[in-house]
Motif scaffolding. Structure first.
Motif, short mmCIF file in Angstrom:
data_model
loop_
_atom_site.label_atom_id
_atom_site.label_comp_id
_atom_site.label_asym_id
_atom_site.label_seq_id
_atom_site.Cartn_x
_atom_site.Cartn_y
_atom_site.Cartn_z
N CYS A 131 0.85 -1.19 0.00
CA CYS A 131 0.00 0.00 0.00
C CYS A 131 0.88 1.24 0.00
N VAL A 132 0.56 2.19 -0.86
CA VAL A 132 1.31 3.45 -0.91
C VAL A 132 0.77 4.38 0.18
N GLY A 133 1.68 5.04 0.90
CA GLY A 133 1.30 5.86 2.05
C GLY A 133 0.56 7.12 1.70
N TYR A 187 5.68 2.94 1.74
CA TYR A 187 4.71 1.85 1.74
C TYR A 187 4.46 1.29 3.14
N PHE A 188 3.31 0.63 3.26
CA PHE A 188 3.09 -0.33 4.35
C PHE A 188 2.44 -1.54 3.69
N THR A 189 2.22 -2.59 4.44
CA THR A 189 1.66 -3.80 3.83
C THR A 189 0.45 -4.28 4.62
N HIS A 223 -12.74 4.70 6.11
CA HIS A 223 -12.68 4.24 4.72
C HIS A 223 -11.62 5.01 3.95
N GLU A 224 -10.91 4.30 3.05
CA GLU A 224 -10.01 4.93 2.08
C GLU A 224 -10.23 4.20 0.76
N VAL A 225 -10.83 4.87 -0.22
CA VAL A 225 -11.04 4.23 -1.53
C VAL A 225 -9.78 4.43 -2.38
N GLU A 226 -9.38 3.38 -3.09
CA GLU A 226 -8.09 3.44 -3.79
C GLU A 226 -8.12 2.67 -5.12
N LEU A 227 -7.30 3.15 -6.05
CA LEU A 227 -6.99 2.36 -7.24
C LEU A 227 -6.05 1.22 -6.83
N LEU A 238 -10.72 -0.84 -1.07
CA LEU A 238 -10.83 -0.04 0.15
C LEU A 238 -9.70 -0.43 1.09
N ASP A 239 -8.92 0.56 1.52
CA ASP A 239 -7.90 0.36 2.55
C ASP A 239 -8.54 0.80 3.87
N MET A 240 -9.27 -0.14 4.50
CA MET A 240 -9.96 0.20 5.75
C MET A 240 -8.92 0.30 6.86
N GLY A 246 -3.08 -0.46 13.01
CA GLY A 246 -3.93 0.50 12.31
C GLY A 246 -4.33 0.04 10.93
N LYS A 247 -3.43 -0.67 10.26
CA LYS A 247 -3.63 -0.95 8.84
C LYS A 247 -3.85 -2.42 8.51
N ASP A 248 -3.19 -3.34 9.20
CA ASP A 248 -3.30 -4.76 8.81
C ASP A 248 -4.43 -5.42 9.59
N THR A 258 -2.88 2.07 -4.22
CA THR A 258 -2.08 3.22 -4.63
C THR A 258 -2.36 4.51 -3.87
N GLY A 259 -3.01 4.42 -2.72
CA GLY A 259 -3.25 5.62 -1.91
C GLY A 259 -4.64 6.18 -2.14
N THR A 260 -5.10 6.97 -1.17
CA THR A 260 -6.48 7.45 -1.21
C THR A 260 -6.55 8.96 -1.43
N PRO A 261 -7.59 9.43 -2.13
CA PRO A 261 -7.81 10.87 -2.24
C PRO A 261 -8.44 11.43 -0.96
MN MN Z 1 -4.53 4.02 2.02
#
Ligand code: MN
Length: 232
Positions: free
Chosen positions: A30-32, A53-55, A79-83, A110-112, A131-133, A199-202
């Motif tokens: 995942c891109v930060g 990055y994180f994974t 929520h984080e919506v991502e390509l 989604l990178d929840m 936080g992420k995994d 690839t990161g969220t807007p």
């Molecule tokens: Mn993200």
């Protein structure tokens, strides 16, 4: 072959538009920070020297359309919506063009995120894993093969919660292009088929609660949806 003490589940897989076979999920990178407006809403700036990055663990993937419990250990699940891009061939220390050519397909994900636990990581200089995994936190929609995807430029990426739009941007806003990301990451990993990169969220991230329905998508690259059930 070595006998195993117990069975493990087979790899998760994502449907591919126009194919009978699904894409097996190996690693999830995942891109930060890849959108300036999101970095700013989090009180950060984008480091334009290089992406970072994180994974997420592959078993923590969740297919789009699922209902999953609100996770334990957070009071601020975001929520984080991502390509999402999926690699189709091995690449190592490649350039941008070779990196882009290695992309098998694209989808919406989604990178929840447990935002409170991610903040702990920042405050106490700890890793971001709590936080992420998170279980079920890499929500992945179907992949569209790159050959059928068309140019990424001009595509809208969006997410609504209970029908109300929360995130709405263009992929053009990405700081690092998909080819640049694959090239950069390939200097740290021997990338291979099965590797996914979120690839990161807007801008527009925010909290969700049990009972919420998340829905969104990327123009021409499919849709994403998730329902949050009660905590378990
Ligand atoms: Mn993200």
């Amino acid at each position: 072959m070595t006998r195993l003490l117990f069975d493990m589940p087979p790899p998760n897989a994502i449907p591919v538009v126009g194919e009978d076979a699904a894409y097996p999920v190996g690693r999830i990178f995942c891109v930060g920070r890849n959108y300036v407006a999101h970095a700013e809403e989090m009180g950060n700036t984008v480091d334009r020297d290089a992406p970072w990055y994180f994974t997420k663990s592959a078993p923590n993937m969740c297919a789009s359309g699922a209902t999953v419990p609100y996770p334990p250990g957070t009071e601020n699940y975001h929520h984080e919506v991502e390509l999402v891009m999926a690699l189709g061939r091995p690449v190592f220390q490649c350039d941008r063009a070779e990196g882009e050519a290695a992309i098998f397909g694209y989808g919406c994900g989604l990178d929840m995120t447990r935002r409170d636990r991610q903040q702990d990581g920042k405050d106490y200089r700890r890793p971001w894993d709590l936080g992420k995994d998170v279980e079920n936190s890499a929500v992945l929609g179907p992949l569209t093969p790159a050959a059928k995807a068309g140019p990424l430029k001009g595509k809208r990426i969006h997410l609504s919660v209970n029908g109300e739009i929360r995130q709405d941007a263009l992929l053009d806003e990405m700081v690092w292009s998909v080819g640049e990301i694959v090239s950069h990451l390939s200097h740290y990993y021997h990338l291979r088929p099965g590797d996914l990169i979120m690839t990161g969220t807007p801008a527009g991230v925010g909290p969700v609660v049990a009972g919420d329905h998340l829905s969104g998508g990327i123009d021409g690259l499919g849709e994403i949806s998730l329902r949050l059930g009660a905590a378990e």
